[in-house]
Design an enzyme around this catalytic site. Structure first.
Site, PDB file in Angstrom:
ATOM      1  N   LYS A   1       1.002  -3.547 -40.112  1.00  0.00           N
ATOM      2  CA  LYS A   1       1.108  -4.453 -38.970  1.00  0.00           C
ATOM      3  C   LYS A   1      -0.269  -4.863 -38.475  1.00  0.00           C
ATOM      4  CE  LYS A   1       1.244  -0.869 -35.360  1.00  0.00           C
ATOM      5  NZ  LYS A   1       2.011  -0.279 -34.246  1.00  0.00           N
TER       6      LYS A   1
ATOM      7  N   HIS B   1      12.424 -11.900 -35.303  1.00  0.00           N
ATOM      8  CA  HIS B   1      12.391 -11.558 -36.721  1.00  0.00           C
ATOM      9  C   HIS B   1      12.494 -12.838 -37.543  1.00  0.00           C
ATOM     10  CE1 HIS B   1      13.700  -7.829 -34.722  1.00  0.00           C
ATOM     11  NE2 HIS B   1      12.873  -7.287 -35.594  1.00  0.00           N
TER      12      HIS B   1
ATOM     13  N   HIS C   1       8.520  -8.884 -38.405  1.00  0.00           N
ATOM     14  CA  HIS C   1       8.799  -8.547 -37.013  1.00  0.00           C
ATOM     15  C   HIS C   1       7.655  -9.065 -36.136  1.00  0.00           C
ATOM     16  CE1 HIS C   1      11.493  -5.038 -38.324  1.00  0.00           C
ATOM     17  NE2 HIS C   1      10.828  -5.347 -39.417  1.00  0.00           N
TER      18      HIS C   1
ATOM     19  N   CYS D   1      15.859  -4.812 -34.685  1.00  0.00           N
ATOM     20  CA  CYS D   1      15.850  -5.392 -36.033  1.00  0.00           C
ATOM     21  C   CYS D   1      17.111  -5.116 -36.854  1.00  0.00           C
ATOM     22  CB  CYS D   1      14.596  -4.961 -36.788  1.00  0.00           C
ATOM     23  SG  CYS D   1      14.149  -3.222 -36.609  1.00  0.00           S
TER      24      CYS D   1
ATOM     25  N   GLN E   1      12.213  -6.083 -25.001  1.00  0.00           N
ATOM     26  CA  GLN E   1      11.248  -6.673 -25.923  1.00  0.00           C
ATOM     27  C   GLN E   1      11.549  -8.152 -26.119  1.00  0.00           C
ATOM     28  OE1 GLN E   1      11.953  -4.017 -29.337  1.00  0.00           O
ATOM     29  NE2 GLN E   1       9.796  -3.441 -29.189  1.00  0.00           N
TER      30      GLN E   1
ATOM     31  N   ARG F   1      13.940   4.394 -25.535  1.00  0.00           N
ATOM     32  CA  ARG F   1      13.224   5.347 -26.376  1.00  0.00           C
ATOM     33  C   ARG F   1      12.902   6.603 -25.570  1.00  0.00           C
ATOM     34  NH1 ARG F   1       9.290   1.054 -29.646  1.00  0.00           N
ATOM     35  NH2 ARG F   1      11.046  -0.154 -30.499  1.00  0.00           N
TER      36      ARG F   1
ATOM     37  N   ASP G   1      11.656  -9.868 -28.704  1.00  0.00           N
ATOM     38  CA  ASP G   1      11.646  -9.456 -30.103  1.00  0.00           C
ATOM     39  C   ASP G   1      12.089 -10.589 -31.018  1.00  0.00           C
ATOM     40  OD1 ASP G   1      11.104  -7.573 -31.979  1.00  0.00           O
ATOM     41  OD2 ASP G   1      12.872  -6.338 -31.615  1.00  0.00           O
TER      42      ASP G   1
END
Length: 660
Positions: A487, A403, A533, A352, A399, A381, A401
């Site tokens: 979330k 946004h 997200h 992000c 991911q 991670r 991912d």
């Protein structure tokens, strides 16, 4: 005497009943053997609880969620008592109930072995047969420190009460709440047979434990910190009946058969080389096919849903994560920084912040909103070694991912759009039994979250409204929010009923402010966008691991690494099937021909073990007729199928995403 108002619940029926003061809770439910505790004024209590004027009481049955926790927590106490009988030198750690079972940690000289679990089960059965009574008593902190002087881990928990103990898994069952309590196990002679620091509640007696089993032992660091001493943890399970225990054990056997780590080896999909490092998988050619199919599918779906594909690097200067707020909030799960050219660089743990830089790279108009950015972002991670588990918990993953940057007015519709998108993705992959979980801020720990109360309330209300409108169950998850906003996550059930957390939609009002993001509104003024997200798979690796277990490796034809296996009955039929394979490949079908010297039945068996959806078999009669024997994965077979028809069967099944 004053009256007590009692709301009595049993077998799904509610009846009002009035009784008098001085009544023990157990007297209300004496005729109902499945009632093991009571909820008084909303709080769980032992059945020995003395009712007061005006108390409203509800029964807690052994098969309810609360009842199962009480059963399993009580069984954990019986385990700890048995351990200290068999191993008198053992020191007690923590023993909470967990999903489908319980565990208890012990400090012992040597690790437990399977034979020890057999001895402990025998000792537990004796304790249960003795019908020991669980008796609660309140104690002052100072008195507890004296009474438990031989239990160093209990003393540490008492010293941490209300502080760091709150962050220790399982500690709340010991020292949560305002007052300290100890549970004594009272034998038939009225003597204290054993005791433990505990909040409770517990079963009335040990004989109320119908069925249990010790599952395994493992090492576990005290309070989950690898800097602390390593204890020995025993896992067990307990159920309201022997039948339910057997059903649970059967489910575990099925889960073991479906274990994606085992199937990953057998199907040659992926591996975890020690030379690369723990939690860092590599995908073999067949696993690469699965991963590519997933990526191609979700990339196209994002394009169809109005997203623009972007790309960002794997590392960045750490200042970016200070701006986003991830440092220091997220520091424990990030790899250590690397010093280079006078600056500290970090492996990317999330995408992000870099997407924010893309948004702010030039001026934005309200006409561009919602602006939707998407990438397959590789992130890293630092998961502790004890929690790494195949593909479902890794240190390096990709991911899907996205946004979305939108106006505050657009936010509800964008959340709805993302949630519907996510659910449709899960359905396309054969997952269609799910519920939603709404993760919110823990108001008692506001220092762990950033943003105003008003922002949190607004964001939470939007997610709750949209989640409710889906018609799916919306389960609260207090305290489970990301530090920057609430979330919604999709909790999907697989083929054997296990629940997995899949994709998420997160509302973020913090990063736009921290990065100074803005757009020009219709009136010319500058405004701050809302950032949402979303990850549809969550991570490709984890989702792939779940799919392996959901399908037990027998993927639907469109996903299968090898969609068709060609099986020549004799070597002279190989060229014929090679030509069939060429035609299949022209249609985009993944096909292999078994050129081995194995007999036909073994070739069929090998294809079945590799869980190939379709087989085409050719012998002399097939060559002469321009046909094949068409065999399905489940053993069905049609002989004399013309080549064109056989190809069409495969192509149609793949195009329709059939769950063959």
């Amino acid at each position: 005497m004053s009256e007590i108002k009692v709301a009595r619940i049993h077998a799904g029926e509610r009846e009002e009943r009035v009784t008098t003061t001085g009544t023990k809770a157990w007297e209300l439910f004496a005729d109902h053997t499945d009632v093991i505790a009571a909820r008084v004024g909303g709080e769980l209590k032992d059945l020995s609880y003395e009712l007061a004027d005006g108390d409203a009481v509800e029964s807690v049955e052994i098969g309810s969620a609360d009842g199962l926790d009480i059963l399993r927590h009580s069984t954990a106490h019986v385990l700890a008592q048995a351990v200290q009988q068999v191993f008198p030198e053992a020191k007690l750690g923590i023993g909470p109930p967990v999903e489908n079972g319980f565990y208890y940690d012990f400090d012992v000289e040597t690790p437990f072995v399977p034979e020890d679990l057999v001895k402990l089960e025998s000792a537990m059965r004796k304790i249960i047969k003795e019908n020991q009574r669980f008796s609660r008593r309140v104690t002052a902190d100072a008195d507890a420190l004296v009474e438990l002087a031989d239990e160093p881990y209990k003393l540490e928990l008492i010293g941490l009460k209300g502080g760091a103990a709150d962050d220790t898994e399982g500690a709340s069952v010991e020292v949560g709440g305002g007052e300290l309590t100890i549970y004594d196990n009272i034998n038939r002679k009225g003597e204290v047979a054993w005791k433990d620091l505990c909040r409770g509640p517990h079963l009335p007696t040990t004989k109320r434990i119908p069925a249990f089993k010790l599952m395994r032992s493992a090492a576990a660091y005290w309070r989950g910190d690898e800097k602390n001493k390593q204890l020995q943890r025993i896992y067990g399970t307990a159920w309201p009946s022997k039948e339910e225990l057997e059903e649970h054990l059967h489910r575990l056997e099925e889960a073991e058969r479906r274990d994606h780590r085992k199937l990953g080896r057998e199907l040659d999909l992926f591996s975890f080389p020690d030379e690369i490092g723990s939690g860092l998988p590599v995908f073999h050619p067949k696993g690469g096919v699965l991963k590519r199919e997933m990526e191609d599918y979700v990339r196209q779906r994002h394009i169809e849903e109005g997203f623009s594909y972007v790309g960002t690097p794997h590392i960045t200067k750490d200042g970016l994560f200070h701006t986003s707020g991830h440092l220091p909030h997220y520091a424990d799960t990030m790899f250590p920084p690397m010093e280079f050219e006078g600056a500290n660089y970090q492996l990317k743990a999330m995408n992000c912040p870099m997407h924010n830089l893309i948004f702010s790279s030039r001026g934005r108009s309200y006409r561009e909103l919602p602006l939707r950015l998407f990438e397959f972002g590789s992130v890293y991670r630092y998961e502790k070694s004890g929690v790494i588990h195949g593909l479902t918990r890794v240190r390096g993953f990709a991911q899907d991912d996205s946004h979305s940057y939108c106006t505050a007015e657009q936010a509800p519709d964008e959340v709805k759009h993302l949630l519907n998108f996510m659910l449709s993705v899960l359905r396309d992959f054969g997952l269609d039994d799910f519920y939603l979980e709404l993760s919110t801020r823990d108001d008692a720990k506001k220092d762990k979250f950033i943003g105003s109360d008003e922002d949190w309330a607004t964001a939470t209300a939007i997610l709750e409204q949209v989640g409710t409108e889906t018609g799916l169950d919306l389960v609260p998850d207090p305290g489970g929010a990301a530090f920057y906003g609430p979330k919604i996550s999709v909790q999907a059930k697989d083929a054997i009923g296990r629940t997995w957390q899949m994709g998420t939609v997160q509302y973020d009002f913090n990063q736009p402010a921290r990065f100074g993001l803005e757009y020009t509104a219709a009136g010319g003024e500058k405004k701050q966008p809302v950032m949402i997200h979303s990850a549809k798979f969550g991570s490709i690796e984890r989702f792939l691991g779940v799919l392996v277990e959901h399908y037990a490796g027998a993927f639907p034809p469109w996903l299968a690494p090898v969609q068709v296996q060609g099986i020549p009955i004799a070597e002279r039929h190989t060229d014929y099937l090679d030509e069939v394979a060429k035609e299949l490949r022209k249609k985009g079908i993944r096909v292999e021909i078994d050129h081995s010297d194995d007999r036909m039945q073994k070739k069929i068996r090998n294809a079945q073990l590799q869980k190939v959806p379709f087989m085409v078999i050719a012998g002399d009669d097939d060559v002469e007729a321009g046909a094949v024997s068409f065999r399905y994965r489940d053993g069905r077979q049609d002989n004399g199928v013309p080549i064109a028809e056989a190809i069409e069967r495969v192509v149609s099944a793949v195009a329709a995403r059939e769950q063959v």
